[in-house]
Design a protein around this motif. Structure first.
Motif, PDB file in Angstrom:
ATOM      1  N   PRO A  14     -16.035   8.521  -2.778  1.00 36.08           N
ATOM      2  CA  PRO A  14     -16.808   8.627  -1.543  1.00 36.08           C
ATOM      3  C   PRO A  14     -18.287   8.842  -1.828  1.00 36.08           C
ATOM      4  CG  PRO A  14     -14.983  10.204  -1.626  1.00 36.08           C
ATOM      5  CD  PRO A  14     -15.179   9.678  -2.996  1.00 36.08           C
ATOM      6  N   HIS A  15     -19.104   8.622  -0.805  1.00 37.92           N
ATOM      7  CA  HIS A  15     -20.516   8.982  -0.891  1.00 37.92           C
ATOM      8  C   HIS A  15     -20.636  10.502  -0.878  1.00 37.92           C
ATOM      9  CE1 HIS A  15     -22.166   4.923  -0.414  1.00 37.92           C
ATOM     10  NE2 HIS A  15     -21.166   4.707   0.411  1.00 37.92           N
ATOM     11  N   LEU A  16     -21.738  10.993  -1.416  1.00 36.23           N
ATOM     12  CA  LEU A  16     -21.923  12.443  -1.490  1.00 36.23           C
ATOM     13  C   LEU A  16     -21.952  13.079  -0.107  1.00 36.23           C
ATOM     14  CD1 LEU A  16     -24.558  12.652  -4.363  1.00 36.23           C
ATOM     15  CD2 LEU A  16     -22.202  13.451  -4.439  1.00 36.23           C
ATOM     16  N   HIS A  17     -22.564  12.387   0.860  1.00 27.82           N
ATOM     17  CA  HIS A  17     -22.636  12.968   2.207  1.00 27.82           C
ATOM     18  C   HIS A  17     -21.242  13.074   2.829  1.00 27.82           C
ATOM     19  CE1 HIS A  17     -21.940   9.273   4.585  1.00 27.82           C
ATOM     20  NE2 HIS A  17     -22.567   8.654   3.601  1.00 27.82           N
ATOM     21  N   GLN A  18     -20.322  12.186   2.431  1.00 29.39           N
ATOM     22  CA  GLN A  18     -18.951  12.280   2.917  1.00 29.39           C
ATOM     23  C   GLN A  18     -18.227  13.495   2.328  1.00 29.39           C
ATOM     24  OE1 GLN A  18     -17.819   8.282   1.658  1.00 29.39           O
ATOM     25  NE2 GLN A  18     -17.568   7.684   3.809  1.00 29.39           N
ATOM     26  N   ILE A  19     -18.495  13.754   1.039  1.00 31.28           N
ATOM     27  CA  ILE A  19     -17.863  14.908   0.383  1.00 31.28           C
ATOM     28  C   ILE A  19     -18.368  16.211   0.989  1.00 31.28           C
ATOM     29  CG2 ILE A  19     -17.593  16.135  -1.802  1.00 31.28           C
ATOM     30  CD1 ILE A  19     -17.878  13.419  -3.202  1.00 31.28           C
ATOM     31  N   PHE A  20     -19.691  16.314   1.157  1.00 24.02           N
ATOM     32  CA  PHE A  20     -20.245  17.538   1.743  1.00 24.02           C
ATOM     33  C   PHE A  20     -19.846  17.669   3.212  1.00 24.02           C
ATOM     34  CE2 PHE A  20     -23.231  17.018  -1.874  1.00 24.02           C
ATOM     35  CZ  PHE A  20     -23.014  18.251  -2.459  1.00 24.02           C
ATOM     36  N   GLY A  21     -19.707  16.528   3.882  1.00 23.44           N
ATOM     37  CA  GLY A  21     -19.225  16.567   5.262  1.00 23.44           C
ATOM     38  C   GLY A  21     -17.806  17.101   5.337  1.00 23.44           C
ATOM     39  N   ALA A  22     -16.958  16.685   4.394  1.00 27.41           N
ATOM     40  CA  ALA A  22     -15.584  17.181   4.351  1.00 27.41           C
ATOM     41  C   ALA A  22     -15.537  18.673   4.045  1.00 27.41           C
ATOM     42  CB  ALA A  22     -14.786  16.409   3.298  1.00 27.41           C
ATOM     43  N   ALA A  23     -16.509  19.147   3.254  1.00 32.48           N
ATOM     44  CA  ALA A  23     -16.544  20.575   2.903  1.00 32.48           C
ATOM     45  C   ALA A  23     -16.787  21.447   4.129  1.00 32.48           C
ATOM     46  CB  ALA A  23     -17.620  20.832   1.857  1.00 32.48           C
ATOM     47  N   PHE A  24     -17.567  20.949   5.084  1.00 33.99           N
ATOM     48  CA  PHE A  24     -17.905  21.749   6.270  1.00 33.99           C
ATOM     49  C   PHE A  24     -17.195  21.254   7.526  1.00 33.99           C
ATOM     50  CE2 PHE A  24     -21.534  22.071   3.353  1.00 33.99           C
ATOM     51  CZ  PHE A  24     -21.611  23.451   3.227  1.00 33.99           C
ATOM     52  N   SER A  25     -16.267  20.351   7.344  1.00 30.97           N
ATOM     53  CA  SER A  25     -15.546  19.799   8.489  1.00 30.97           C
ATOM     54  C   SER A  25     -14.458  20.763   8.968  1.00 30.97           C
ATOM     55  CB  SER A  25     -14.913  18.454   8.106  1.00 30.97           C
ATOM     56  OG  SER A  25     -14.089  17.982   9.138  1.00 30.97           O
ATOM     57  N   GLY A  26     -14.211  20.752  10.259  1.00 30.13           N
ATOM     58  CA  GLY A  26     -13.144  21.573  10.819  1.00 30.13           C
ATOM     59  C   GLY A  26     -11.827  20.849  10.901  1.00 30.13           C
ATOM     60  N   LYS A  27     -11.778  19.609  10.407  1.00 26.36           N
ATOM     61  CA  LYS A  27     -10.556  18.816  10.447  1.00 26.36           C
ATOM     62  C   LYS A  27      -9.557  19.345   9.421  1.00 26.36           C
ATOM     63  CE  LYS A  27      -8.901  14.060   9.971  1.00 26.36           C
ATOM     64  NZ  LYS A  27      -9.297  12.653   9.657  1.00 26.36           N
ATOM     65  N   THR A  28      -8.321  19.519   9.828  1.00 24.97           N
ATOM     66  CA  THR A  28      -7.295  20.058   8.933  1.00 24.97           C
ATOM     67  C   THR A  28      -6.695  18.951   8.064  1.00 24.97           C
ATOM     68  OG1 THR A  28      -5.602  19.773  10.642  1.00 24.97           O
ATOM     69  CG2 THR A  28      -6.707  21.907  10.520  1.00 24.97           C
ATOM     70  N   VAL A  29      -6.390  19.310   6.820  1.00 22.47           N
ATOM     71  CA  VAL A  29      -5.742  18.370   5.899  1.00 22.47           C
ATOM     72  C   VAL A  29      -4.300  18.772   5.622  1.00 22.47           C
ATOM     73  CG1 VAL A  29      -7.907  17.703   4.790  1.00 22.47           C
ATOM     74  CG2 VAL A  29      -6.612  19.630   3.870  1.00 22.47           C
ATOM     75  N   THR A  30      -3.951  19.997   6.004  1.00 25.67           N
ATOM     76  CA  THR A  30      -2.554  20.440   5.983  1.00 25.67           C
ATOM     77  C   THR A  30      -2.198  20.885   7.396  1.00 25.67           C
ATOM     78  OG1 THR A  30      -3.154  22.718   5.399  1.00 25.67           O
ATOM     79  CG2 THR A  30      -2.760  21.209   3.586  1.00 25.67           C
ATOM     80  N   ALA A  31      -1.125  21.619   7.521  1.00 22.70           N
ATOM     81  CA  ALA A  31      -0.684  22.021   8.855  1.00 22.70           C
ATOM     82  C   ALA A  31      -1.727  22.855   9.591  1.00 22.70           C
ATOM     83  CB  ALA A  31       0.628  22.785   8.754  1.00 22.70           C
ATOM     84  N   ASP A  32      -2.388  23.739   8.860  1.00 23.36           N
ATOM     85  CA  ASP A  32      -3.304  24.656   9.544  1.00 23.36           C
ATOM     86  C   ASP A  32      -4.574  24.972   8.759  1.00 23.36           C
ATOM     87  OD1 ASP A  32      -1.983  25.957   7.549  1.00 23.36           O
ATOM     88  OD2 ASP A  32      -1.529  27.764   8.695  1.00 23.36           O
ATOM     89  N   MET A  33      -4.902  24.242   7.721  1.00 23.33           N
ATOM     90  CA  MET A  33      -6.080  24.552   6.906  1.00 23.33           C
ATOM     91  C   MET A  33      -6.946  23.318   6.694  1.00 23.33           C
ATOM     92  SD  MET A  33      -4.982  27.340   3.988  1.00 23.33           S
ATOM     93  CE  MET A  33      -3.705  26.363   3.232  1.00 23.33           C
ATOM     94  N   THR A  34      -8.266  23.560   6.644  1.00 24.10           N
ATOM     95  CA  THR A  34      -9.210  22.497   6.317  1.00 24.10           C
ATOM     96  C   THR A  34      -9.239  22.282   4.814  1.00 24.10           C
ATOM     97  OG1 THR A  34     -11.087  24.009   6.097  1.00 24.10           O
ATOM     98  CG2 THR A  34     -10.621  23.157   8.311  1.00 24.10           C
ATOM     99  N   ALA A  35      -9.976  21.254   4.379  1.00 25.40           N
ATOM    100  CA  ALA A  35     -10.057  20.961   2.941  1.00 25.40           C
ATOM    101  C   ALA A  35     -10.652  22.140   2.182  1.00 25.40           C
ATOM    102  CB  ALA A  35     -10.893  19.702   2.720  1.00 25.40           C
ATOM    103  N   THR A  36     -11.716  22.735   2.701  1.00 23.04           N
ATOM    104  CA  THR A  36     -12.356  23.873   2.032  1.00 23.04           C
ATOM    105  C   THR A  36     -11.420  25.069   1.965  1.00 23.04           C
ATOM    106  OG1 THR A  36     -14.537  23.138   2.755  1.00 23.04           O
ATOM    107  CG2 THR A  36     -14.338  25.434   2.085  1.00 23.04           C
ATOM    108  N   GLN A  37     -10.705  25.336   3.050  1.00 22.93           N
ATOM    109  CA  GLN A  37      -9.769  26.464   3.065  1.00 22.93           C
ATOM    110  C   GLN A  37      -8.636  26.266   2.069  1.00 22.93           C
ATOM    111  OE1 GLN A  37      -8.761  26.400   7.232  1.00 22.93           O
ATOM    112  NE2 GLN A  37     -10.273  27.972   7.768  1.00 22.93           N
ATOM    113  N   VAL A  38      -8.171  25.026   1.928  1.00 23.47           N
ATOM    114  CA  VAL A  38      -7.102  24.729   0.967  1.00 23.47           C
ATOM    115  C   VAL A  38      -7.582  25.002  -0.456  1.00 23.47           C
ATOM    116  CG1 VAL A  38      -5.778  22.850  -0.072  1.00 23.47           C
ATOM    117  CG2 VAL A  38      -5.883  23.064   2.395  1.00 23.47           C
TER     118      VAL A  38
END
Length: 270
Positions: free
Chosen positions: A46-70
């Protein structure tokens, strides 16, 4: 104007900034090339802005946690094993160096085998240590210790051997006992080498802990790394772990540098 530019160029941070900008440019060029190449998965780089966007995104990647929380939820276990192994490896490495300095026979007996241990790949060493210890958590700490103690031992031994003959002669004139020779001359001379070994060993311990997690499972950053590469979850988790691990390595090296500054009066005078 020229003198002002020259002063900026000579700043310690300027070369680091240039290298960072070059790496960012190369990364973005690579991301563009990958995005224009038909492949599955499409977002493997991915582009760097996509990675940093995922770091601060509220979208969950598991049942109840975001990528950063995981990533953060699994980081504690991996870092605890890595730091415990690093600490044990540093202590053992220093003691080994001291033993090898005290006796040339011990150095000849131990040093070749220490080198052989370091030549075994981590992924090959992991099942051997696990078979010996019989415990996954203990084996991870042991592997981190094994990778940590060698750079500490070799660098510290080099520091002991760097002491000039004149200093030995001076201590001989004062009829100094071996205890004072080590505490007043040898150990202070070896401290810069010891801390260099620590700076080398710390990132190796973290990397080893993550690699062994990928092999043995049972939680940790390495398990997440493996799952994200297999697309069991977002690929952004993989890149967040990569950046997080690099950040941790930098922070640990900085902390070791601050400790070195605190225990090294000659650095403060400089």
């Amino acid at each position: 104007m020229k003198s002002k530019i020259k002063r900026i160029v000579e700043k310690p941070w300027f070369s680091s900034l240039i290298w960072i900008l070059i790496l960012i440019a190369l990364w973005e060029v690579g991301a563009v090339v990958v995005s224009n190449t038909k492949r599955i998965p499409e977002n493997i780089l991915p582009h760097l802005h996509q990675i940093f966007g995922a770091a601060f995104s509220g979208k969950t990647v598991t049942a109840d946690m975001t990528a950063t929380q995981v990533v953060l939820s699994s980081a504690g276990l991996t870092l605890f094993r890595a730091l415990l192994g690093f600490f044990l490896g540093a202590v053992i490495g220093f003691l080994f160096a001291l033993l090898m300095k005290l006796s040339g026979v011990i150095e000849k007996m131990l040093f070749p085998y220490l080198m052989l241990i370091q030549l075994i790949p981590v992924l090959g060493l992991a099942p051997i240590v696990l078979a010996i210890t019989g415990d996954i958590n203990v084996s991870r700490v042991v592997i981190a210790s094994i990778l940590s103690f060698y750079p500490v031992a070799t660098n510290t031994l080099a520091g002991f051997k760097s002491v000039e003959k004149e200093k030995y002669d001076l201590m001989f004139i004062y009829a100094a006992k071996p205890y004072y020779i080590y505490t007043k001359v040898l150990i202070p001379a070896a401290l810069p080498y010891f801390f260099t070994g620590l700076k080398i060993a710390a990132p190796m311990a973290v990397t080893a802990s993550i690699l062994v997690d990928t092999l043995q499972g049972d939680g940790g950053l390495g398990c997440l790394l493996s799952q994200s590469l297999k697309h069991a979850m977002s690929i952004y988790v993989f890149w967040l772990i990569v950046f997080f691990s690099a950040f941790v390595g930098i922070i640990i090296s900085k902390i070791i540098g601050w400790i070195e500054y605190g225990v090294s009066p000659w650095k403060r005078r400089a």
